[in-house]
Design a protein around this motif. Structure first.
Motif, PDB file in Angstrom:
ATOM      1  N   ASP A 168     142.819  65.300   9.796  1.00  0.00           N
ATOM      2  CA  ASP A 168     141.872  66.206   9.160  1.00  0.00           C
ATOM      3  C   ASP A 168     142.349  67.652   9.234  1.00  0.00           C
ATOM      4  OD1 ASP A 168     139.126  66.668   7.980  1.00  0.00           O
ATOM      5  OD2 ASP A 168     138.944  67.852   9.813  1.00  0.00           O
ATOM      6  N   TRP A 169     143.066  68.005  10.285  1.00  0.00           N
ATOM      7  CA  TRP A 169     143.630  69.347  10.367  1.00  0.00           C
ATOM      8  C   TRP A 169     144.722  69.539   9.312  1.00  0.00           C
ATOM      9  CZ3 TRP A 169     144.788  71.081  16.072  1.00  0.00           C
ATOM     10  CH2 TRP A 169     143.591  71.227  16.762  1.00  0.00           C
ATOM     11  N   LEU A 216     134.095  62.147  17.451  1.00  0.00           N
ATOM     12  CA  LEU A 216     134.143  63.405  18.194  1.00  0.00           C
ATOM     13  C   LEU A 216     132.894  63.608  19.045  1.00  0.00           C
ATOM     14  CD1 LEU A 216     135.748  65.791  15.556  1.00  0.00           C
ATOM     15  CD2 LEU A 216     136.831  64.744  17.548  1.00  0.00           C
ATOM     16  N   ARG A 243     138.025  75.169  14.056  1.00  0.00           N
ATOM     17  CA  ARG A 243     136.870  74.261  14.013  1.00  0.00           C
ATOM     18  C   ARG A 243     137.144  73.116  14.979  1.00  0.00           C
ATOM     19  NH1 ARG A 243     138.482  70.140  10.318  1.00  0.00           N
ATOM     20  NH2 ARG A 243     140.187  70.847   9.027  1.00  0.00           N
ATOM     21  N   ASP A 244     136.213  72.246  15.113  1.00  0.00           N
ATOM     22  CA  ASP A 244     136.276  71.114  16.054  1.00  0.00           C
ATOM     23  C   ASP A 244     136.186  71.646  17.439  1.00  0.00           C
ATOM     24  OD1 ASP A 244     136.403  69.072  14.081  1.00  0.00           O
ATOM     25  OD2 ASP A 244     138.546  69.344  13.932  1.00  0.00           O
ATOM     26  N   ARG A 246     134.367  60.165  11.679  1.00  0.00           N
ATOM     27  CA  ARG A 246     135.093  61.147  12.494  1.00  0.00           C
ATOM     28  C   ARG A 246     134.114  61.941  13.357  1.00  0.00           C
ATOM     29  NH1 ARG A 246     136.907  66.485  12.334  1.00  0.00           N
ATOM     30  NH2 ARG A 246     139.006  66.788  13.163  1.00  0.00           N
ATOM     31  N   ARG A 247     132.997  62.317  12.791  1.00  0.00           N
ATOM     32  CA  ARG A 247     131.971  63.049  13.540  1.00  0.00           C
ATOM     33  C   ARG A 247     131.434  62.212  14.707  1.00  0.00           C
ATOM     34  NH1 ARG A 247     129.973  65.105   9.250  1.00  0.00           N
ATOM     35  NH2 ARG A 247     128.580  63.384   8.799  1.00  0.00           N
ATOM     36  N   VAL A 252     139.214  66.511  23.644  1.00  0.00           N
ATOM     37  CA  VAL A 252     139.368  67.610  22.690  1.00  0.00           C
ATOM     38  C   VAL A 252     139.201  68.949  23.406  1.00  0.00           C
ATOM     39  CG1 VAL A 252     138.302  68.738  20.681  1.00  0.00           C
ATOM     40  CG2 VAL A 252     138.726  66.271  20.650  1.00  0.00           C
ATOM     41  N   PHE A 265     141.553  63.015  14.050  1.00  0.00           N
ATOM     42  CA  PHE A 265     141.393  64.394  14.509  1.00  0.00           C
ATOM     43  C   PHE A 265     142.484  65.269  13.895  1.00  0.00           C
ATOM     44  CE2 PHE A 265     142.144  67.807  17.595  1.00  0.00           C
ATOM     45  CZ  PHE A 265     140.873  68.360  17.660  1.00  0.00           C
TER      46      PHE A 265
END
Length: 92
Positions: free
Chosen positions: A45-46, A65, A91-92, A61-62, A74, A42
Motif C-alpha cells: 500500500d505504501w 492493522l 500515515r499508518d 488491511r485495516r 508497526v 502494509f
C-alpha cells in the motif's frame, strides 16, 4: 515501475474478489495466512496505494492493522521508516 504497479493492481483485484464475504484470508478465523499478508499489504500500500476501487481489500488491511500484535509491530518499527527505499508515507 509501471510493470510493478500493474502487477500490484492485478494482485489487488484478485484479493478483492477472494475476500468476498470473509473476514480473514482463509475465512472467519485469523490464521497464519493473515500473518503473512499483513507485512505484504502494509508495504504494498505504501508503494501503490490501495484505492477505493478495492473496498474489501482496504477493509481487510485495516482489520489487519487493528490486530494488537500487528499494531505493536508497526509501532515498534516506526523509528526505522526513513529506511524504506521508496520513502514512507505519513500515515499508518
Amino acid at each position: 515501475m509501471a510493470h510493478g504497479v500493474s502487477k500490484l493492481d492485478l494482485a489487488y483485484a484478485w484479493l478483492e474478489n477472494h475476500l468476498e464475504g470473509d473476514a480473514w484470508a482463509s475465512g472467519e478465523n485469523f490464521t497464519l495466512a493473515d500473518c503473512a499478508a499483513a507485512p505484504s499489504l502494509f508495504y504494498a500500500d505504501w508503494t501503490q496505494q490501495i484505492t477505493e476501487k478495492y473496498p474489501r481489500l482496504r477493509a481487510y488491511r485495516r482489520r489487519l492493522l487493528g490486530r494488537s500484535s500487528i499494531a505493536r509491530a508497526v509501532e515498534e518499527a516506526r523509528p526505522y521508516r526513513q529506511l524504506f527505499p521508496l520513502g514512507a508515507p505519513d500515515r499508518d
